[in-house]
Design an enzyme around this catalytic site. Sequence first.
Site, mmCIF file in Angstrom:
data_model
loop_
_atom_site.group_PDB
_atom_site.id
_atom_site.type_symbol
_atom_site.label_atom_id
_atom_site.label_comp_id
_atom_site.label_asym_id
_atom_site.label_seq_id
_atom_site.Cartn_x
_atom_site.Cartn_y
_atom_site.Cartn_z
ATOM 1 C CG ASN A 129 -1.065 -10.735 -22.672
ATOM 2 O OD1 ASN A 129 -2.185 -10.461 -23.124
ATOM 3 N ND2 ASN A 129 -0.716 -10.450 -21.432
ATOM 4 C CG HIS A 155 0.506 -6.527 -18.503
ATOM 5 N ND1 HIS A 155 -0.591 -7.078 -17.870
ATOM 6 C CD2 HIS A 155 1.109 -5.742 -17.576
ATOM 7 C CE1 HIS A 155 -0.641 -6.658 -16.624
ATOM 8 N NE2 HIS A 155 0.387 -5.846 -16.420
ATOM 9 C CB SER A 191 5.123 -5.100 -21.430
ATOM 10 O OG SER A 191 5.617 -4.188 -20.477
ATOM 11 C CG ASP A 198 0.411 -10.213 -16.587
ATOM 12 O OD1 ASP A 198 -0.025 -10.545 -17.699
ATOM 13 O OD2 ASP A 198 -0.314 -9.774 -15.676
HETATM 14 C C1 GRF Z 1 -5.662 -3.653 -23.083
HETATM 15 O O1 GRF Z 1 -5.403 -2.427 -22.486
HETATM 16 C C2 GRF Z 1 -4.581 -4.648 -22.776
HETATM 17 O O2 GRF Z 1 -3.382 -4.057 -22.378
HETATM 18 C C3 GRF Z 1 -5.124 -5.438 -21.626
HETATM 19 O O3 GRF Z 1 -6.508 -5.436 -21.784
HETATM 20 C C4 GRF Z 1 -6.902 -4.304 -22.528
HETATM 21 C C5 GRF Z 1 -7.814 -4.806 -23.617
HETATM 22 O O4 GRF Z 1 -8.428 -3.777 -24.330
HETATM 23 N N1 GRF Z 1 -4.540 -6.745 -21.627
HETATM 24 P P1 GRF Z 1 -9.214 -4.098 -25.657
HETATM 25 O O5 GRF Z 1 -10.237 -5.179 -25.332
HETATM 26 O O6 GRF Z 1 -8.238 -4.537 -26.700
HETATM 27 O O7 GRF Z 1 -9.906 -2.808 -26.000
#
Ligand code: GRF
Length: 220
Positions: free
Chosen positions: A114, A116, A143, A152
Site C-alpha cells: 500500500n 499511504h 510511506s 496503515d
Molecule cells: C494516493 O495519494 C495514496 O497515497 C492514497 O490514495 C491516493 C490515491 O491516489 N492511498 P490515486 O488514485 O492513485 O490518484
Amino acid sequence: MVQSQQSPLALVVLISGNGSNLQAIIDAIHRGELPATIRAVISNRPQALGLERAQRAGIPAMVIDHHRFADRDSFDAALQTAIDAYQPALVVLAGFMRILSPAFVRHYHGRMLNVHPSLLPAFRGLDTHRRVLAAGVTEHGLSIHFVTAELDGGPVIIQNKVPILVGDDAATLAARVQDAEHRLYPRVIRWFAEGRVRLHDHQILFDGRPLAAPLSEEAA
Ligand code: GRF
C-alpha cells in the site's frame, strides 16, 4: 541470497478513484522500467477514473461494488475470489479506500503493498494532507508498506519526506506528495519483482538483510 520472482511479475491493482498511481505503474511498465504485468484492475467504485486508465492500457478492469454486499466479510470474500482468479504474485493497493478484514489481509501476507500519504506512523487514516496542515507540523511525506491487519500499520519499506511550503493548501500538498508516490511506487514494485524486498513474518528483508528502519529515496 536474493531470489527474484517470476518475470514479469503478475500484479492485480486495487483502486477506488483517480488511479494516478495505477497510471504511474502502467507507464513504468511501458517504459521498460518495471518487469511486471497488470493482470487486472479492480475498483470498489463504479465511477473510478482509474477504470478508464486500465481500459485505455488494455488491462481487464472490473468493479466489485461494496454497496452490493451485506457486510465487510462477504465483500472481502468476493474480492479475494476475483483477485485469486488472476493468480497475482503481488496485490497493489493504489488508492483503495477500504478497510480490509484480518482474514483477507492474512491471505495476502507478504504479497500486498500500500502507499499511504504520510510519514507513518504519523497521520494514519484519511484526509492526511488537511490534518498535517492543521497540525502545523513541518514535515510531510509518504510511506510504502506491506499491508498487515493493523490499519496503515504494516512494516514500512520506504518513506520520503516532502516539504510543506508557505501558502500550501491540501491540494498543493497532495500534488507534491503524489509526485513522489508516482516515482517511488513503481520502484518498490520492481524491488519486489527482483526479490530485493520481501517480508519474513513481520520483518522486512532488503537484499537479504533485515531492514532496521524504512529506506528513503536518497539511501536507496
Ligand atoms: C494516493 O495519494 C495514496 O497515497 C492514497 O490514495 C491516493 C490515491 O491516489 N492511498 P490515486 O488514485 O492513485 O490518484
